[in-house]
Motif scaffolding. Sequence first.
Motif, PDB file in Angstrom:
ATOM      1  N   PHE A 258      28.822  51.862  47.686  1.00 56.31           N
ATOM      2  CA  PHE A 258      29.165  51.006  46.420  1.00 56.31           C
ATOM      3  C   PHE A 258      29.517  51.762  45.440  1.00 56.31           C
ATOM      4  CE2 PHE A 258      25.491  49.191  49.001  1.00 56.31           C
ATOM      5  CZ  PHE A 258      25.680  47.609  48.827  1.00 56.31           C
ATOM      6  N   PRO A 259      30.873  51.874  45.226  1.00 56.70           N
ATOM      7  CA  PRO A 259      31.808  52.750  44.523  1.00 56.70           C
ATOM      8  C   PRO A 259      31.514  52.344  43.112  1.00 56.70           C
ATOM      9  CG  PRO A 259      33.273  51.224  45.657  1.00 56.70           C
ATOM     10  CD  PRO A 259      31.821  50.978  46.211  1.00 56.70           C
ATOM     11  N   GLU A 260      31.765  52.897  42.124  1.00 56.57           N
ATOM     12  CA  GLU A 260      31.850  52.574  40.873  1.00 56.57           C
ATOM     13  C   GLU A 260      32.938  53.053  40.024  1.00 56.57           C
ATOM     14  OE1 GLU A 260      28.233  53.755  38.764  1.00 56.57           O
ATOM     15  OE2 GLU A 260      26.919  52.606  40.162  1.00 56.57           O
ATOM     16  N   PHE A 261      33.636  52.092  39.276  1.00 52.92           N
ATOM     17  CA  PHE A 261      34.917  52.704  38.370  1.00 52.92           C
ATOM     18  C   PHE A 261      34.884  51.576  37.249  1.00 52.92           C
ATOM     19  CE2 PHE A 261      39.152  51.875  37.058  1.00 52.92           C
ATOM     20  CZ  PHE A 261      39.537  53.435  36.714  1.00 52.92           C
ATOM     21  N   SER A 262      35.267  52.164  36.011  1.00 50.07           N
ATOM     22  CA  SER A 262      35.336  51.555  34.684  1.00 50.07           C
ATOM     23  C   SER A 262      36.660  51.950  34.168  1.00 50.07           C
ATOM     24  CB  SER A 262      34.073  51.703  33.958  1.00 50.07           C
ATOM     25  OG  SER A 262      34.224  51.040  32.552  1.00 50.07           O
ATOM     26  N   GLY A 263      37.792  51.234  33.841  1.00 54.70           N
ATOM     27  CA  GLY A 263      38.726  51.383  33.022  1.00 54.70           C
ATOM     28  C   GLY A 263      39.089  50.270  32.210  1.00 54.70           C
ATOM     29  N   GLU A 264      40.308  50.482  31.801  1.00 50.49           N
ATOM     30  CA  GLU A 264      40.853  49.482  30.781  1.00 50.49           C
ATOM     31  C   GLU A 264      41.008  48.111  31.393  1.00 50.49           C
ATOM     32  OE1 GLU A 264      44.322  50.569  28.433  1.00 50.49           O
ATOM     33  OE2 GLU A 264      43.239  52.629  27.920  1.00 50.49           O
ATOM     34  N   ARG A 265      41.682  48.093  32.752  1.00 43.86           N
ATOM     35  CA  ARG A 265      42.060  46.780  33.488  1.00 43.86           C
ATOM     36  C   ARG A 265      40.948  46.313  34.403  1.00 43.86           C
ATOM     37  NH1 ARG A 265      45.607  50.101  31.877  1.00 43.86           N
ATOM     38  NH2 ARG A 265      47.877  49.607  31.006  1.00 43.86           N
ATOM     39  N   PHE A 266      40.593  47.321  35.223  1.00 39.22           N
ATOM     40  CA  PHE A 266      39.681  47.159  36.063  1.00 39.22           C
ATOM     41  C   PHE A 266      38.271  47.801  35.931  1.00 39.22           C
ATOM     42  CE2 PHE A 266      43.998  47.747  37.669  1.00 39.22           C
ATOM     43  CZ  PHE A 266      44.387  46.556  38.097  1.00 39.22           C
ATOM     44  N   SER A 267      37.165  47.136  36.673  1.00 34.73           N
ATOM     45  CA  SER A 267      35.802  47.975  36.691  1.00 34.73           C
ATOM     46  C   SER A 267      35.142  47.072  37.837  1.00 34.73           C
ATOM     47  CB  SER A 267      35.265  47.798  35.297  1.00 34.73           C
ATOM     48  OG  SER A 267      35.002  46.259  35.045  1.00 34.73           O
TER      49      SER A 267
ATOM     50  N   GLY B  74      51.235  37.281  39.271  1.00 33.78           N
ATOM     51  CA  GLY B  74      50.443  37.070  38.155  1.00 33.78           C
ATOM     52  C   GLY B  74      50.108  38.742  37.679  1.00 33.78           C
ATOM     53  N   ALA B  75      50.953  39.543  38.165  1.00 29.56           N
ATOM     54  CA  ALA B  75      50.796  41.093  38.040  1.00 29.56           C
ATOM     55  C   ALA B  75      51.563  41.609  36.840  1.00 29.56           C
ATOM     56  CB  ALA B  75      50.949  41.998  39.179  1.00 29.56           C
ATOM     57  N   ASP B  76      51.233  42.784  35.977  1.00 30.02           N
ATOM     58  CA  ASP B  76      51.945  43.076  34.851  1.00 30.02           C
ATOM     59  C   ASP B  76      53.196  44.035  35.174  1.00 30.02           C
ATOM     60  OD1 ASP B  76      52.827  43.992  32.545  1.00 30.02           O
ATOM     61  OD2 ASP B  76      50.766  45.116  31.897  1.00 30.02           O
ATOM     62  N   PHE B  77      54.311  43.364  35.246  1.00 31.95           N
ATOM     63  CA  PHE B  77      55.546  43.993  35.554  1.00 31.95           C
ATOM     64  C   PHE B  77      55.887  45.296  34.341  1.00 31.95           C
ATOM     65  CE2 PHE B  77      60.397  44.591  35.274  1.00 31.95           C
ATOM     66  CZ  PHE B  77      60.434  45.218  36.562  1.00 31.95           C
ATOM     67  N   ALA B  78      56.004  44.805  33.196  1.00 33.08           N
ATOM     68  CA  ALA B  78      56.238  45.399  31.989  1.00 33.08           C
ATOM     69  C   ALA B  78      55.370  46.832  31.768  1.00 33.08           C
ATOM     70  CB  ALA B  78      56.286  45.054  30.507  1.00 33.08           C
ATOM     71  N   GLY B  79      54.146  46.623  32.027  1.00 39.24           N
ATOM     72  CA  GLY B  79      53.016  47.553  31.912  1.00 39.24           C
ATOM     73  C   GLY B  79      52.599  48.323  33.448  1.00 39.24           C
ATOM     74  N   ARG B  80      53.832  48.180  34.406  1.00 36.81           N
ATOM     75  CA  ARG B  80      53.208  48.488  35.755  1.00 36.81           C
ATOM     76  C   ARG B  80      52.936  50.158  36.074  1.00 36.81           C
ATOM     77  NH1 ARG B  80      58.729  47.913  35.096  1.00 36.81           N
ATOM     78  NH2 ARG B  80      60.184  49.243  36.318  1.00 36.81           N
ATOM     79  N   GLY B  81      53.586  50.944  35.181  1.00 35.56           N
ATOM     80  CA  GLY B  81      53.283  52.284  35.381  1.00 35.56           C
ATOM     81  C   GLY B  81      51.783  52.766  34.955  1.00 35.56           C
ATOM     82  N   ALA B  82      51.516  51.974  33.574  1.00 33.10           N
ATOM     83  CA  ALA B  82      49.999  52.468  33.379  1.00 33.10           C
ATOM     84  C   ALA B  82      49.036  51.634  34.441  1.00 33.10           C
ATOM     85  CB  ALA B  82      49.954  51.652  31.983  1.00 33.10           C
ATOM     86  N   VAL B  83      49.423  50.559  34.732  1.00 30.64           N
ATOM     87  CA  VAL B  83      48.741  49.894  35.717  1.00 30.64           C
ATOM     88  C   VAL B  83      48.402  50.663  37.118  1.00 30.64           C
ATOM     89  CG1 VAL B  83      48.366  48.054  37.328  1.00 30.64           C
ATOM     90  CG2 VAL B  83      49.136  47.461  34.863  1.00 30.64           C
ATOM     91  N   LEU B  84      49.610  51.263  37.610  1.00 27.09           N
ATOM     92  CA  LEU B  84      49.505  52.265  38.696  1.00 27.09           C
ATOM     93  C   LEU B  84      48.759  53.260  38.489  1.00 27.09           C
ATOM     94  CD1 LEU B  84      50.388  53.000  41.356  1.00 27.09           C
ATOM     95  CD2 LEU B  84      52.665  53.906  40.424  1.00 27.09           C
ATOM     96  N   ASP B  85      48.562  54.129  36.992  1.00 28.18           N
ATOM     97  CA  ASP B  85      48.042  55.171  37.035  1.00 28.18           C
ATOM     98  C   ASP B  85      46.327  54.779  37.110  1.00 28.18           C
ATOM     99  OD1 ASP B  85      49.872  56.697  36.439  1.00 28.18           O
ATOM    100  OD2 ASP B  85      49.726  56.683  34.291  1.00 28.18           O
ATOM    101  N   GLU B  86      45.938  53.595  36.566  1.00 28.31           N
ATOM    102  CA  GLU B  86      44.465  53.355  36.707  1.00 28.31           C
ATOM    103  C   GLU B  86      44.368  52.868  38.096  1.00 28.31           C
ATOM    104  OE1 GLU B  86      41.649  49.927  34.746  1.00 28.31           O
ATOM    105  OE2 GLU B  86      43.179  51.025  33.386  1.00 28.31           O
TER     106      GLU B  86
END
Length: 315
Positions: free
Chosen positions: A165-174, A139-151
């Motif tokens: 307790f780390p914190e992160f907020s992005g377009e795909r993961f938070s 269920g991962a995004d192959f077409a967008g894998r470059g942008a996914v890897l960056d994030e």
Amino acid sequence: MVRVLPEGRLSYGMQLPVQSQSVIYAEGWEAGAGPEDLAEIARVADRSGFAYIATCDHVAIPRRLADAMSTVWYDPVATLAFLAAVTERVQLLSHVAVVGLRHPLVSAKQYATLDHLSGGRLILGVGAGHVEEEFTAVGADFAGRGAVLDETIDALRAALGPEEFPEFSGERFSFSGLGQRPRPARERVPVWVGGSSPAAVRRAAVRGDGWLPQGDPRDKLAVQIEKLRRLRAQAGNEEPVEIGAITEPLYVGPAGWDVGRRTLRGGPDAIAESLRAYRAMGVDQIQVRFRSRSRSELTDQMAAFATEVAPLLQK
């Protein structure tokens, strides 16, 4: 930056046999090999001054690629943890982990535990991946894998940092308010970016502590290194970057059998002279691979390289 390698020296490491068996590089004896072979090879690398031992990452191989790639791909975290227990000094490199196949918190849990158990010997090598069916299956995004890897790299930086307790907020993961222990033994886990495409070189320049090129020939590698350094400067990243190269196959001494046309063979002086060209290009570490017909021939080659060739690399 997290410096892994001694500054000013040409270090050497190796991708382990057995744990991945693509027909491109696997030797015939590897098909019948197993855990004890891997453990002994790792022990030889540990006592012979190898900077790292490395493992690959594939979840599952589709039938259309199985003949060429084989389906033998050991899990990198399990394999490196197993080998951490039988070694003491050698670094443990994922070359490369396709981290876009997993949520960053899942990868962070695995790799933080590995770094903790190994006493801070993890180098997290990451790459975008290339097998579409793997991404589809999980269920991962192959077409967008470059942008996914960056994030994902950015998210892993946060999740593998010193905070419980780390914190992160992005377009795909938070994530926030979620604790993970054990923490890595290192305050900052080094991230080496794999790949030689324009996107991969840019990613290594902007986000990497190191670069793991994938098969760039010598006559093109220097241009790639110059490009990486230029992109890094343009991005305002002033930290040094540890640059790698994958050498030609090696055979130290007279072979007495067909080791292949491309194999760099001969006496220690000739091999070292050839490999020193990598250092002149700005390479910090070379990944070596030896032609062999058995585990014992491989470990003999590793020992010969360490005692006879490696001291000449620094001349």
